[in-house]
Scaffold this motif. Structure first.
Motif, mmCIF file in Angstrom:
data_model
loop_
_atom_site.group_PDB
_atom_site.id
_atom_site.type_symbol
_atom_site.label_atom_id
_atom_site.label_comp_id
_atom_site.label_asym_id
_atom_site.label_seq_id
_atom_site.Cartn_x
_atom_site.Cartn_y
_atom_site.Cartn_z
ATOM 1 N N SER A 351 23.267 109.374 36.294
ATOM 2 C CA SER A 351 24.514 109.307 37.196
ATOM 3 C C SER A 351 24.430 108.159 38.279
ATOM 4 O O SER A 351 23.363 107.512 38.630
ATOM 5 C CB SER A 351 24.769 110.430 37.998
ATOM 6 O OG SER A 351 23.442 110.655 38.953
ATOM 7 N N LEU A 352 25.604 107.674 38.730
ATOM 8 C CA LEU A 352 25.806 106.802 39.684
ATOM 9 C C LEU A 352 24.891 107.402 41.081
ATOM 10 O O LEU A 352 24.899 108.581 41.220
ATOM 11 C CB LEU A 352 27.252 106.411 40.118
ATOM 12 C CG LEU A 352 28.122 105.722 39.115
ATOM 13 C CD1 LEU A 352 29.458 105.753 39.584
ATOM 14 C CD2 LEU A 352 27.476 104.289 38.750
ATOM 15 N N SER A 564 22.028 105.061 37.922
ATOM 16 C CA SER A 564 22.624 103.917 37.089
ATOM 17 C C SER A 564 23.235 103.060 38.026
ATOM 18 O O SER A 564 24.375 102.353 37.543
ATOM 19 C CB SER A 564 23.273 104.500 35.944
ATOM 20 O OG SER A 564 24.643 105.347 36.506
ATOM 21 N N SER A 565 23.072 102.952 39.402
ATOM 22 C CA SER A 565 23.643 102.124 40.327
ATOM 23 C C SER A 565 22.802 101.743 41.433
ATOM 24 O O SER A 565 21.656 102.571 41.644
ATOM 25 C CB SER A 565 24.777 102.662 40.797
ATOM 26 O OG SER A 565 24.978 103.873 41.783
ATOM 27 N N GLN A 566 23.230 100.831 42.478
ATOM 28 C CA GLN A 566 22.618 100.650 43.429
ATOM 29 C C GLN A 566 22.899 101.835 44.554
ATOM 30 O O GLN A 566 23.501 102.700 44.413
ATOM 31 C CB GLN A 566 23.027 99.261 44.270
ATOM 32 C CG GLN A 566 22.212 98.307 43.296
ATOM 33 C CD GLN A 566 23.148 96.926 43.179
ATOM 34 O OE1 GLN A 566 24.254 97.018 43.459
ATOM 35 N NE2 GLN A 566 22.525 95.926 42.817
ATOM 36 N N THR A 582 12.051 97.380 49.848
ATOM 37 C CA THR A 582 11.270 96.553 49.476
ATOM 38 C C THR A 582 10.929 96.561 47.976
ATOM 39 O O THR A 582 10.375 95.517 47.542
ATOM 40 C CB THR A 582 9.980 96.531 50.349
ATOM 41 O OG1 THR A 582 9.321 97.811 50.149
ATOM 42 C CG2 THR A 582 10.448 96.243 51.860
ATOM 43 N N VAL A 583 11.217 97.535 47.513
ATOM 44 C CA VAL A 583 11.000 97.740 45.797
ATOM 45 C C VAL A 583 12.663 98.557 45.530
ATOM 46 O O VAL A 583 12.931 99.463 46.316
ATOM 47 C CB VAL A 583 9.848 98.392 45.596
ATOM 48 C CG1 VAL A 583 8.607 97.912 45.926
ATOM 49 C CG2 VAL A 583 10.052 100.191 46.121
ATOM 50 N N GLY A 584 13.029 98.218 44.489
ATOM 51 C CA GLY A 584 14.015 98.904 43.927
ATOM 52 C C GLY A 584 15.383 98.559 44.486
ATOM 53 O O GLY A 584 15.574 97.687 45.501
ATOM 54 N N ASN A 585 16.569 99.196 44.179
ATOM 55 C CA ASN A 585 17.913 99.004 44.541
ATOM 56 C C ASN A 585 18.332 97.757 44.035
ATOM 57 O O ASN A 585 19.313 97.694 43.119
ATOM 58 C CB ASN A 585 18.022 98.903 45.981
ATOM 59 C CG ASN A 585 19.355 99.180 46.310
ATOM 60 O OD1 ASN A 585 20.374 99.647 45.506
ATOM 61 N ND2 ASN A 585 19.744 99.458 47.663
ATOM 62 N N GLY A 623 10.796 92.667 43.385
ATOM 63 C CA GLY A 623 10.949 94.077 43.961
ATOM 64 C C GLY A 623 11.645 94.973 42.961
ATOM 65 O O GLY A 623 11.484 96.193 42.943
ATOM 66 N N GLY A 624 12.309 94.458 41.921
ATOM 67 C CA GLY A 624 12.798 95.373 40.909
ATOM 68 C C GLY A 624 14.347 95.776 41.422
ATOM 69 O O GLY A 624 14.848 95.510 42.674
ATOM 70 N N SER A 625 15.076 96.332 40.330
ATOM 71 C CA SER A 625 16.290 97.055 40.598
ATOM 72 C C SER A 625 16.533 98.289 40.211
ATOM 73 O O SER A 625 15.364 98.766 39.623
ATOM 74 C CB SER A 625 17.461 96.060 39.980
ATOM 75 O OG SER A 625 17.572 96.329 38.573
ATOM 76 N N PHE A 626 17.583 99.067 40.305
ATOM 77 C CA PHE A 626 17.772 100.115 39.967
ATOM 78 C C PHE A 626 17.543 100.461 38.398
ATOM 79 O O PHE A 626 17.241 101.476 37.827
ATOM 80 C CB PHE A 626 18.979 100.845 40.100
ATOM 81 C CG PHE A 626 20.196 100.114 39.577
ATOM 82 C CD1 PHE A 626 20.778 100.615 38.288
ATOM 83 C CD2 PHE A 626 20.923 98.978 40.325
ATOM 84 C CE1 PHE A 626 21.841 99.938 37.712
ATOM 85 C CE2 PHE A 626 21.732 98.335 39.697
ATOM 86 C CZ PHE A 626 22.415 98.859 38.458
#
Length: 877
Positions: A351-352, A564-566, A582-585, A623-626
């Motif tokens: 989900s978002l 599945s989103s920021q 600092t990681v993710g998002n 840092g990576g994303s979602f």
């Protein structure tokens, strides 16, 4: 080509080389697959003298994977305008109806198709890529929710990683010190099904074939077939598989692209296989890989778990897993760029983030502290950072992660949050996209080219000029989330920094900029940073944490497809330095060029994953994303993109005394495409000689050019010039010879002296020598000239011909009929620069008296100053 002439006309050729020929690379490519991309052939001009008509002569026909070659005679220069509209008749006859599988270019056939094609109705125009639509009944099959049999492996509800609510997320990154057949298959199934679930979000067949809006990537059908292709090719290279699954598919789906210029609108408009055909291929590959996992002796776990390291043949298997996960993320960005009516949310997709559903009314004029949090600069104590992943760390890693570098990071200040949509709104509303002073030259050119007025994923929802926006997610358009990070390019990030400094005044300790790789590792949470992971494998959180569990706890983050989103930038707890996300998002842009660490070594199974992008033109992201899973979510991950590229990426403001502790391979940081490798900085032994060498002086390029110039090579060894498949573009062979024949067919007044500019390894030169008494030939590459001279001396040269993936076979150079030692002796080869033709006309004895014909083939578009070559021609022809 230029001939002595009283009347002047110009013939232009456009098109692309087939996969059986070679084009000089403008720059090596990756992101994630590092390859050379074929480019349009250089413009060719012909000057004719004498009684001959100036009408153009059509040669050739459809080439391998692009539009057919066509020639125009420019009437404004005294010729007669004539354009080939239906392809060379002999070519059409050769290809037959299936011709469109290698070229979507036959306009008369397109017109016929238009009369019957259901996709013609309701469209104002027809584009070449549309030839792919409406085949095999695929559109109906692909519209709406996918049937159960869409999944060629495991269905999401049966797949490892599914939760109690039927949502599939990523598993932890495998620990390679304890691999079993079952653990490998579970991670494979998780990777494979996540990827197919992403593609279940394309509505109908159109989004599989429609080129991306920027035109810089393949259509999605390529990526649907690309990941299974890589499994096969890399497992063959490592010795696990002994043959192809589908040799043709493993040729056309092998090579990915890294768009090297923001305005390179080079499109792939071939007729691709139908989705249903690639679907069947995916089933075959899935079964092949499962069989390798369950039966190959190298994974025999009957005596306990197996350790898979870089020397193990199954390193290629885990390479395939992580390659697929890279494309899971990059394709999700392309889906986010796809028109909203062509996508649909797949069942079982995460989900978002719940903040979308909080019921709060979204303002159209956001206010700091209400719609988005204040974003103070937080002082950070500098320290020494040691970069690099230990060779014995038990997870898969890409070659650029290994090695070491110690960086002394001075004190700095960094914004506690990434810049939010709310903060970036002020830049947009204040005219930041209209004011050139905030942008580097190439950044402004990119902005102008794209006519950008706000971030790409913002969707206008009000009248022009009202500054009312929504937000595009992967599959949905949602109300604007002012407290989410702004998704922008590096160019936009840097423009914001300059605007912010001007508006608020420069900070106390230097101008605003973005983060560096070393600074990122200072503010990353101390429980999960590089030092912690080297001491304890589990401190690399993705090693033990699934997507379902990543948001939990005091170091929770939006990684591994938790959502599945920021998310709002202040949703998760901050790190020990007081910095959020600092990681993710979202990934964070850095000031660092993508670079190798000390003791960097390529891996033989994928030897060009990183090195082509050590060019000073790729920015590291951290840092990576979602959407980052597997190795992308690891503390050791080191990824990169071009500065004009979107990758679920944002930025954080930073300031410091003195220069940023960033690695710049070449001067200029990211003023954009203007960062030139030609002005190399001395950065020591961290880049190998191979990495920094001229791309025209490599063995791979030599093999490519010998194959292009001498297509009969391989006949003795039983190796065909073009891989055998339906409608193989055999008519695309002998391009160098056909260029020479074009010049002689135009009947110059004399056949005494010819000049071949950019002669490469001599195929055109030797063909000219069959008609002209003397040929002068030169090339910028000393390596190419040396090869031509060795052939001229009678030496038997050999080179490598790609057979499948990275597998190749050595073949001998075979000359064209009629090219013997006597003919070759008429050519004088030397190393030279096409931009110096005017100088040569005045200083070189060989140029005295001029030439009866001049060829500049596959050259002009690669010269730094093509005009310098062209203006010299009247003085030598």
């Amino acid at each position: 080509m230029f001939l002595r002439s009283a009347r002047r006309s110009a013939i232009r050729q456009t098109g692309r080389l087939s996969h059986s020929t070679a084009a000089r690379p403008t720059s090596p490519s990756c992101s994630p697959c590092a390859r050379f991309e074929n480019r349009p052939l250089a413009t060719k001009s012909v000057v004719v003298r004498g009684p001959r008509s100036s009408k153009g002569r059509v040669l050739g026909g459809a080439n391998g994977i692009g539009p057919y070659y066509h020639y125009e005679v420019d009437g404004s220069l005294g010729g007669v305008v004539g354009r080939l509209s239906s392809g060379n008749p002999s070519t059409v006859a050769f290809l037959g109806v299936r011709a469109k599988s290698t070229s979507a270019a036959f306009s008369t056939q397109l017109q016929a198709d238009d009369a019957d094609d259901q996709y013609s109705s309701g469209r104002s125009h027809r584009e070449d890529w549309m030839i792919n639509l409406g085949r095999n009944g695929d559109n109906e099959w692909l519209t709406g929710d996918r049937p159960i049999d869409w999944y060629t492996g495991m269905h999401p509800l049966d797949c490892p990683g599914v939760d109690a609510n039927g949502t599939l997320r990523s598993l932890p990154l495998p620990n390679l010190s304890r691999v079993t057949r079952e653990s490998a298959k579970q991670y494979f199934d998780n990777s494979w099904t996540l990827y197919e679930m992403l593609f279940a979000g394309l509505r109908g067949d159109e989004p599989f074939y429609r080129p991306p809006v920027h035109g810089l990537r393949h259509p999605q059908i390529f990526y649907y077939g690309h990941t299974p292709c890589l499994y096969v090719n890399k497992l063959r290279v490592s010795g696990v598989l002994d043959g192809p699954v589908n040799a043709y598919f493993e040729s056309i789906f092998e090579v990915g692209v890294d768009e090297m210029l923001w305005d390179d609108m080079h499109k792939n408009d071939m007729l691709w296989p139908a989705v249903s055909e690639v679907f069947e291929y995916r089933k075959d590959v899935y079964n092949t890989v499962v069989d390798a996992i369950m039966n190959h002796p190298s994974l025999d776990d009957s005596n306990g778990p197996v350790t898979v390291n870089q020397d193990h043949p199954m390193w290629a298997l885990f390479m395939g897993f992580e390659h697929e996960r890279i494309h899971l993320e990059t394709s999700s960005v392309l889906f986010r760029e796809t028109p909203i009516e062509l996508v649909q949310r797949p069942k079982h997709w995460p989900s978002l983030h719940p903040s979308v559903y909080d019921g709060v009314s979204r303002s159209t004029n956001p206010v700091e502290g209400e719609d988005y949090p204040s974003n103070e600069m937080v002082d950070v104590q500098g320290r020494t950072v040691k970069l690099g992943k230990p060779l014995d760390f038990p997870s898969y890693g890409w070659d650029n992660e290994y090695g070491e570098r110690t960086v002394d990071v001075p004190n700095f200040s960094a914004s506690k949050h990434m810049i939010t949509n709310g903060e970036f709104f002020d830049f947009v509303k204040d005219g930041g996209y209209r004011r050139k002073e905030y942008w580097c030259d190439d950044g402004w050119a990119w902005r102008s080219h794209r006519n950008m007025k706000w971030p790409f994923f913002w969707t206008p929802v009000g009248p022009a000029g009202s500054h009312e926006y929504g937000l595009r997610a992967i599959y949905e358009e949602i109300p604007m989330q002012w407290d989410w990070p702004a998704d922008v390019t590096y160019y936009e990030s840097k423009a914001y920094c300059l605007w912010k400094s001007e508006r608020d005044g420069p900070p106390k300790n230097g101008p605003l900029r973005v983060l560096t790789e070393a600074e990122h590792n200072v503010i990353r949470h101390q429980d999960h940073n590089l030092d912690a992971a080297r001491s304890n494998v589990d401190a690399d959180k993705v090693m033990v944490t699934s997507g379902s569990n990543f948001p939990k706890g005091g170091t929770g983050a939006n990684l591994n497809m938790a959502y599945s989103s920021q998310n709002p930038v202040n949703f998760f707890p901050p790190s020990h330095t007081g910095h959020f996300d600092t990681v993710g998002n979202a990934w964070e842009w850095t000031e660092d060029h993508f670079n190798p660490l000390k003791n960097f070594e390529v891996h033989h199974v994928y030897d060009d994953f990183s090195t082509p992008c050590f060019d000073g033109k790729h920015s590291m992201i951290v840092g990576g994303s979602f959407m980052s899973t597997g190795d992308e979510a690891s503390v050791f991950a080191r990824f990169h993109f071009r500065p004009h590229f979107l990758q679920h990426s944002g930025f954080r403001l930073v300031s410091s005394d003195g220069e940023a502790p960033a690695m710049h391979l070449f001067p200029g940081s990211f003023s954009g495409q203007a960062a030139k490798a030609a002005s190399e900085a001395d950065y020591g032994a961290e880049i190998s000689e191979e990495t920094s060498s001229n791309v025209y002086e490599t063995d791979d390029l030599m093999s490519m050019y010998l194959g292009l110039h001498f297509p009969l090579s391989g006949s003795r060894e039983g190796v065909d010039a073009v891989i055998d498949h339906v409608a193989a573009p055999l008519h695309g062979l002998r391009f160098p010879q056909r260029v020479a024949n074009l010049l002689t067919a135009l009947a110059p007044e004399k056949l005494e002296r010819a000049l071949d500019v950019g002669c490469a390894v001599g195929g055109t030169s030797f063909e000219l020598a069959k008609s002209f008494n003397h040929v002068e030939a030169f090339d910028f590459s000393d390596n190419f000239v040396s090869a031509a001279k060795r052939l001229q001396s009678g030496e038997q040269l050999t080179f490598e011909v790609p057979i499948e993936g990275d597998i190749s076979k050595q073949v001998s150079v075979v000359q064209e009929d009629g090219v013997d030692m006597s003919v070759m002796s008429r050519v004088n080869f030397f190393q030279g620069d096409a931009s110096s033709l005017s100088t040569y006309a005045e200083t070189r004895n060989e140029f005295k008296g001029g030439f009866d014909g001049v060829i500049l083939s596959n050259l002009l578009c690669r010269l730094p100053d093509p005009e310098a070559a062209l203006v010299a021609l009247p003085g030598i022809v």
